[in-house]
Write an enzyme that holds these catalytic residues in place. Sequence first.
Site, PDB file in Angstrom:
ATOM      1  N   ASP A 108      44.419  63.913  60.313  1.00  0.00           N
ATOM      2  CA  ASP A 108      43.110  63.532  59.776  1.00  0.00           C
ATOM      3  C   ASP A 108      42.999  62.016  59.622  1.00  0.00           C
ATOM      4  O   ASP A 108      43.866  61.372  59.023  1.00  0.00           O
ATOM      5  CB  ASP A 108      42.900  64.201  58.413  1.00  0.00           C
ATOM      6  CG  ASP A 108      41.516  63.928  57.855  1.00  0.00           C
ATOM      7  OD1 ASP A 108      40.540  64.456  58.401  1.00  0.00           O
ATOM      8  OD2 ASP A 108      41.420  63.169  56.868  1.00  0.00           O
ATOM      9  N   ARG A 109      41.933  61.469  60.169  1.00  0.00           N
ATOM     10  CA  ARG A 109      41.740  60.023  60.170  1.00  0.00           C
ATOM     11  C   ARG A 109      41.409  59.488  58.780  1.00  0.00           C
ATOM     12  O   ARG A 109      41.970  58.498  58.321  1.00  0.00           O
ATOM     13  CB  ARG A 109      40.618  59.637  61.147  1.00  0.00           C
ATOM     14  CG  ARG A 109      41.016  59.664  62.606  1.00  0.00           C
ATOM     15  CD  ARG A 109      41.378  61.033  63.141  1.00  0.00           C
ATOM     16  NE  ARG A 109      40.260  61.977  63.072  1.00  0.00           N
ATOM     17  CZ  ARG A 109      40.379  63.291  63.161  1.00  0.00           C
ATOM     18  NH1 ARG A 109      41.582  63.857  63.294  1.00  0.00           N
ATOM     19  NH2 ARG A 109      39.331  64.086  63.098  1.00  0.00           N
ATOM     20  N   THR A 110      40.491  60.151  58.077  1.00  0.00           N
ATOM     21  CA  THR A 110      40.079  59.682  56.751  1.00  0.00           C
ATOM     22  C   THR A 110      41.245  59.695  55.779  1.00  0.00           C
ATOM     23  O   THR A 110      41.458  58.735  55.022  1.00  0.00           O
ATOM     24  CB  THR A 110      38.931  60.550  56.210  1.00  0.00           C
ATOM     25  OG1 THR A 110      37.795  60.397  57.064  1.00  0.00           O
ATOM     26  CG2 THR A 110      38.548  60.136  54.804  1.00  0.00           C
ATOM     27  N   CYS A 132      34.842  60.130  67.874  1.00  0.00           N
ATOM     28  CA  CYS A 132      35.171  60.219  66.449  1.00  0.00           C
ATOM     29  C   CYS A 132      34.960  58.821  65.889  1.00  0.00           C
ATOM     30  O   CYS A 132      35.672  57.883  66.288  1.00  0.00           O
ATOM     31  CB  CYS A 132      36.618  60.665  66.233  1.00  0.00           C
ATOM     32  SG  CYS A 132      37.122  60.585  64.489  1.00  0.00           S
ATOM     33  N   THR A 160      35.228  57.662  62.703  1.00  0.00           N
ATOM     34  CA  THR A 160      36.269  57.205  61.784  1.00  0.00           C
ATOM     35  C   THR A 160      37.461  56.657  62.569  1.00  0.00           C
ATOM     36  O   THR A 160      38.073  55.651  62.179  1.00  0.00           O
ATOM     37  CB  THR A 160      36.727  58.351  60.871  1.00  0.00           C
ATOM     38  OG1 THR A 160      35.583  58.914  60.212  1.00  0.00           O
ATOM     39  CG2 THR A 160      37.692  57.847  59.806  1.00  0.00           C
ATOM     40  N   ALA A 161      37.770  57.284  63.702  1.00  0.00           N
ATOM     41  CA  ALA A 161      38.891  56.828  64.531  1.00  0.00           C
ATOM     42  C   ALA A 161      38.617  55.483  65.181  1.00  0.00           C
ATOM     43  O   ALA A 161      39.539  54.845  65.717  1.00  0.00           O
ATOM     44  CB  ALA A 161      39.216  57.876  65.596  1.00  0.00           C
ATOM     45  N   THR A 189      31.965  59.321  56.887  1.00  0.00           N
ATOM     46  CA  THR A 189      33.087  59.727  56.036  1.00  0.00           C
ATOM     47  C   THR A 189      33.429  58.629  55.032  1.00  0.00           C
ATOM     48  O   THR A 189      33.051  57.467  55.203  1.00  0.00           O
ATOM     49  CB  THR A 189      34.345  60.013  56.878  1.00  0.00           C
ATOM     50  OG1 THR A 189      34.744  58.794  57.530  1.00  0.00           O
ATOM     51  CG2 THR A 189      34.096  61.102  57.905  1.00  0.00           C
ATOM     52  N   LYS A 206      32.980  71.266  59.695  1.00  0.00           N
ATOM     53  CA  LYS A 206      34.359  71.504  60.133  1.00  0.00           C
ATOM     54  C   LYS A 206      34.816  72.924  59.822  1.00  0.00           C
ATOM     55  O   LYS A 206      35.658  73.487  60.537  1.00  0.00           O
ATOM     56  CB  LYS A 206      35.305  70.485  59.502  1.00  0.00           C
ATOM     57  CG  LYS A 206      35.238  69.090  60.134  1.00  0.00           C
ATOM     58  CD  LYS A 206      36.287  68.166  59.548  1.00  0.00           C
ATOM     59  CE  LYS A 206      36.247  66.774  60.168  1.00  0.00           C
ATOM     60  NZ  LYS A 206      36.664  66.733  61.583  1.00  0.00           N
ATOM     61  N   CYS A 240      29.054  59.927  61.776  1.00  0.00           N
ATOM     62  CA  CYS A 240      30.208  60.815  61.895  1.00  0.00           C
ATOM     63  C   CYS A 240      29.807  61.892  62.889  1.00  0.00           C
ATOM     64  O   CYS A 240      28.698  62.441  62.800  1.00  0.00           O
ATOM     65  CB  CYS A 240      30.566  61.434  60.547  1.00  0.00           C
ATOM     66  SG  CYS A 240      31.823  62.739  60.660  1.00  0.00           S
TER      67      CYS A 240
END
Length: 239
Positions: free
Chosen positions: A48-50, A84, A86-87, A126, A166, A195
Amino acid sequence: MNKKLGIIGGLGPLATAYFMQRIIELTDARTDQENIEMIVYNCPSIPDRTGYILGKSELSPLPKILELAQNLEKQNVDYIAMPCITAHYFHDQLADSVFVPVSNGIKETAQYLSDRGIETVGIMATDGTAQMHLFDSVFKDYDIKCVYPDEQAQKLVMSIIYDDVKAGRKVNMEEFELVKLQLLGKGAEVIILGCTELSIVKRDNDVGPKVLDIIDVLAADCVNKCAKARPECDSLITE
Protein backbone atom coordinates in the site's frame (compact mmCIF):
# COMPACT_ATOMS: atom_id res chain seq x y z
CA MET A 1 2.24 3.17 -36.69
CA ASN A 2 1.12 3.37 -33.07
CA LYS A 3 3.60 3.19 -30.22
CA LYS A 4 3.53 0.47 -27.56
CA LEU A 5 2.35 1.39 -24.05
CA GLY A 6 3.47 -0.26 -20.83
CA ILE A 7 1.23 -0.06 -17.76
CA ILE A 8 2.24 -0.62 -14.14
CA GLY A 9 -1.15 -1.59 -12.74
CA GLY A 10 -3.03 -3.32 -9.99
CA LEU A 11 -2.91 -0.28 -7.74
CA GLY A 12 -5.85 -1.00 -7.60
CA PRO A 13 -7.10 -3.55 -10.10
CA LEU A 14 -10.45 -1.91 -10.91
CA ALA A 15 -8.77 1.40 -11.62
CA THR A 16 -6.29 -0.32 -13.94
CA ALA A 17 -9.09 -1.95 -15.94
CA TYR A 18 -10.91 1.37 -16.19
CA PHE A 19 -7.71 3.13 -17.26
CA MET A 20 -7.37 0.69 -20.16
CA GLN A 21 -11.02 1.27 -21.05
CA ARG A 22 -10.52 5.04 -21.13
CA ILE A 23 -7.44 4.69 -23.35
CA ILE A 24 -9.49 2.67 -25.83
CA GLU A 25 -12.42 5.11 -25.69
CA LEU A 26 -10.17 8.13 -26.26
CA THR A 27 -8.26 6.58 -29.16
CA ASP A 28 -9.47 7.56 -32.63
CA ALA A 29 -9.52 3.98 -33.90
CA ARG A 30 -11.88 2.54 -36.50
CA THR A 31 -10.39 -0.96 -36.46
CA ASP A 32 -8.77 -3.23 -33.88
CA GLN A 33 -5.43 -2.61 -35.51
CA GLU A 34 -5.62 1.17 -34.95
CA ASN A 35 -5.76 0.74 -31.18
CA ILE A 36 -2.74 0.98 -28.90
CA GLU A 37 -0.82 -2.16 -28.08
CA MET A 38 -0.48 -2.42 -24.31
CA ILE A 39 1.59 -4.59 -22.00
CA VAL A 40 -0.08 -4.51 -18.60
CA TYR A 41 1.26 -5.73 -15.28
CA ASN A 42 -1.73 -6.06 -12.97
CA CYS A 43 0.17 -6.43 -9.70
CA PRO A 44 -2.10 -5.85 -6.67
CA SER A 45 0.52 -7.41 -4.36
CA ILE A 46 2.49 -4.14 -4.46
CA PRO A 47 2.43 -2.79 -0.87
CA ASP A 48 0.00 0.00 0.00
CA ARG A 49 1.37 3.35 -1.10
CA THR A 50 -0.42 5.56 1.46
CA GLY A 51 0.60 3.38 4.39
CA TYR A 52 4.27 3.53 3.42
CA ILE A 53 4.33 7.25 2.62
CA LEU A 54 2.73 8.12 5.97
CA GLY A 55 5.11 5.86 7.88
CA LYS A 56 2.42 3.36 8.91
CA SER A 57 4.11 0.52 7.03
CA GLU A 58 7.75 -0.40 6.45
CA LEU A 59 6.92 -2.23 3.21
CA SER A 60 8.03 -0.01 0.35
CA PRO A 61 6.16 -0.33 -2.94
CA LEU A 62 9.12 1.13 -4.85
CA PRO A 63 11.25 -2.01 -5.48
CA LYS A 64 8.38 -3.82 -7.19
CA ILE A 65 7.39 -0.73 -9.18
CA LEU A 66 10.97 -0.37 -10.44
CA GLU A 67 11.15 -4.07 -11.28
CA LEU A 68 7.98 -3.85 -13.38
CA ALA A 69 9.19 -0.70 -15.15
CA GLN A 70 12.47 -2.37 -16.07
CA ASN A 71 10.61 -5.45 -17.31
CA LEU A 72 8.46 -3.22 -19.52
CA GLU A 73 11.56 -1.53 -20.87
CA LYS A 74 13.00 -4.95 -21.80
CA GLN A 75 9.78 -5.61 -23.73
CA ASN A 76 10.43 -2.53 -25.85
CA VAL A 77 7.53 -0.33 -24.81
CA ASP A 78 7.71 3.26 -26.01
CA TYR A 79 5.92 4.87 -23.07
CA ILE A 80 5.10 3.87 -19.48
CA ALA A 81 2.10 4.88 -17.37
CA MET A 82 1.18 4.11 -13.77
CA PRO A 83 -2.53 4.66 -13.01
CA CYS A 84 -2.05 5.28 -9.30
CA ILE A 85 -1.73 8.90 -8.26
CA THR A 86 -0.40 8.24 -4.77
CA ALA A 87 2.39 6.21 -6.40
CA HIS A 88 3.38 9.37 -8.30
CA TYR A 89 5.24 10.13 -5.06
CA PHE A 90 7.89 7.82 -6.58
CA HIS A 91 7.65 9.22 -10.10
CA ASP A 92 11.12 10.77 -10.29
CA GLN A 93 12.81 7.60 -9.01
CA LEU A 94 10.79 5.56 -11.48
CA ALA A 95 11.62 7.85 -14.40
CA ASP A 96 15.32 7.75 -13.48
CA SER A 97 15.34 3.94 -13.45
CA VAL A 98 14.49 3.50 -17.14
CA PHE A 99 15.25 5.17 -20.46
CA VAL A 100 11.60 4.94 -21.55
CA PRO A 101 9.55 8.14 -20.90
CA VAL A 102 7.13 7.82 -17.96
CA SER A 103 3.83 9.73 -17.96
CA ASN A 104 3.31 12.17 -15.09
CA GLY A 105 -0.43 12.48 -14.51
CA ILE A 106 -0.05 15.35 -12.06
CA LYS A 107 2.00 17.50 -14.44
CA GLU A 108 -0.33 16.69 -17.32
CA THR A 109 -3.30 17.72 -15.18
CA ALA A 110 -1.63 21.00 -14.22
CA GLN A 111 -0.96 21.77 -17.89
CA TYR A 112 -4.53 20.86 -18.84
CA LEU A 113 -5.95 23.21 -16.19
CA SER A 114 -3.51 26.01 -16.97
CA ASP A 115 -4.43 25.90 -20.66
CA ARG A 116 -8.04 26.50 -19.62
CA GLY A 117 -7.35 29.37 -17.24
CA ILE A 118 -8.22 27.50 -14.03
CA GLU A 119 -6.64 29.12 -10.98
CA THR A 120 -8.09 27.22 -7.98
CA VAL A 121 -8.85 23.51 -7.71
CA GLY A 122 -10.23 21.25 -5.00
CA ILE A 123 -8.34 17.99 -4.42
CA MET A 124 -10.02 14.72 -3.52
CA ALA A 125 -7.24 12.20 -2.92
CA THR A 126 -5.69 9.82 -0.40
CA ASP A 127 -4.14 11.03 2.84
CA GLY A 128 -0.72 10.20 1.37
CA THR A 129 -1.25 12.36 -1.70
CA ALA A 130 -2.68 15.21 0.37
CA GLN A 131 -0.13 15.20 3.18
CA MET A 132 2.84 14.93 0.83
CA HIS A 133 1.44 17.85 -1.23
CA LEU A 134 1.96 15.96 -4.48
CA PHE A 135 -0.39 18.29 -6.35
CA ASP A 136 0.74 21.55 -4.70
CA SER A 137 4.40 20.89 -5.46
CA VAL A 138 3.61 20.79 -9.18
CA PHE A 139 0.60 23.10 -9.48
CA LYS A 140 2.44 26.04 -7.88
CA ASP A 141 4.62 26.23 -10.99
CA TYR A 142 1.43 26.80 -13.01
CA ASP A 143 0.03 29.40 -10.55
CA ILE A 144 -2.79 27.04 -9.57
CA LYS A 145 -3.93 27.00 -5.94
CA CYS A 146 -5.03 23.72 -4.31
CA VAL A 147 -7.70 23.53 -1.61
CA TYR A 148 -8.41 20.41 0.44
CA PRO A 149 -11.27 18.96 2.50
CA ASP A 150 -11.21 19.60 6.23
CA GLU A 151 -10.26 16.72 8.55
CA GLN A 152 -13.76 15.27 8.80
CA ALA A 153 -14.43 15.50 5.08
CA GLN A 154 -11.06 13.91 4.31
CA LYS A 155 -12.11 10.91 6.39
CA LEU A 156 -15.13 10.60 4.10
CA VAL A 157 -12.83 10.64 1.06
CA MET A 158 -10.68 7.86 2.53
CA SER A 159 -13.78 5.84 3.40
CA ILE A 160 -15.04 6.14 -0.18
CA ILE A 161 -11.64 4.99 -1.50
CA TYR A 162 -10.91 2.14 0.92
CA ASP A 163 -14.25 1.06 2.44
CA ASP A 164 -16.31 1.43 -0.72
CA VAL A 165 -14.36 1.17 -4.00
CA LYS A 166 -11.42 -1.03 -2.95
CA ALA A 167 -13.80 -3.25 -0.99
CA GLY A 168 -16.18 -3.58 -3.94
CA ARG A 169 -19.09 -1.89 -2.17
CA LYS A 170 -21.59 0.69 -3.39
CA VAL A 171 -20.32 4.25 -2.98
CA ASN A 172 -22.10 6.61 -0.61
CA MET A 173 -22.75 9.47 -3.03
CA GLU A 174 -24.18 11.70 -0.31
CA GLU A 175 -20.73 11.70 1.29
CA PHE A 176 -19.09 12.38 -2.06
CA GLU A 177 -21.41 15.33 -2.65
CA LEU A 178 -20.71 16.75 0.82
CA VAL A 179 -16.97 16.82 0.11
CA LYS A 180 -17.48 18.28 -3.36
CA LEU A 181 -19.72 21.09 -2.04
CA GLN A 182 -17.21 21.90 0.70
CA LEU A 183 -14.41 22.27 -1.85
CA LEU A 184 -16.53 24.43 -4.14
CA GLY A 185 -17.33 26.56 -1.09
CA LYS A 186 -13.60 27.05 -0.58
CA GLY A 187 -13.32 28.60 -4.03
CA ALA A 188 -12.51 25.59 -6.19
CA GLU A 189 -13.40 26.11 -9.85
CA VAL A 190 -12.81 22.43 -10.63
CA ILE A 191 -12.74 19.34 -8.41
CA ILE A 192 -9.84 16.98 -9.15
CA LEU A 193 -10.50 13.29 -8.62
CA GLY A 194 -6.89 12.73 -7.57
CA CYS A 195 -7.10 9.02 -6.82
CA THR A 196 -7.85 6.37 -9.40
CA GLU A 197 -10.37 4.70 -7.08
CA LEU A 198 -12.39 7.93 -7.29
CA SER A 199 -12.38 7.44 -11.06
CA ILE A 200 -14.53 4.36 -10.45
CA VAL A 201 -16.98 6.61 -8.58
CA LYS A 202 -17.28 8.75 -11.71
CA ARG A 203 -17.58 5.69 -13.91
CA ASP A 204 -20.55 4.34 -11.98
CA ASN A 205 -22.28 7.52 -10.75
CA ASP A 206 -23.26 11.03 -11.76
CA VAL A 207 -20.65 13.24 -10.10
CA GLY A 208 -22.15 16.45 -11.52
CA PRO A 209 -20.36 19.35 -13.21
CA LYS A 210 -16.91 20.85 -12.62
CA VAL A 211 -15.13 17.53 -12.06
CA LEU A 212 -11.88 16.47 -13.70
CA ASP A 213 -10.86 12.84 -13.38
CA ILE A 214 -7.07 12.51 -13.38
CA ILE A 215 -7.31 9.04 -14.93
CA ASP A 216 -8.89 10.72 -17.97
CA VAL A 217 -5.96 13.12 -18.18
CA LEU A 218 -3.48 10.28 -17.84
CA ALA A 219 -5.31 8.25 -20.49
CA ALA A 220 -5.48 11.22 -22.86
CA ASP A 221 -1.75 11.80 -22.43
CA CYS A 222 -1.01 8.17 -23.30
CA VAL A 223 -3.24 8.34 -26.36
CA ASN A 224 -1.63 11.58 -27.54
CA LYS A 225 1.84 10.05 -27.08
CA CYS A 226 1.06 6.68 -28.68
CA ALA A 227 -1.73 7.09 -31.26
CA LYS A 228 -4.36 9.45 -32.64
CA ALA A 229 -6.68 11.03 -30.07
CA ARG A 230 -10.41 11.67 -30.27
CA PRO A 231 -11.70 15.26 -29.80
CA GLU A 232 -13.05 14.27 -26.36
CA CYS A 233 -9.50 14.53 -25.05
CA ASP A 234 -9.95 18.32 -25.11
CA SER A 235 -13.15 18.33 -23.00
CA LEU A 236 -12.52 16.19 -19.95
CA ILE A 237 -14.09 18.46 -17.30
CA THR A 238 -17.69 17.43 -16.61
CA GLU A 239 -20.46 19.90 -17.45
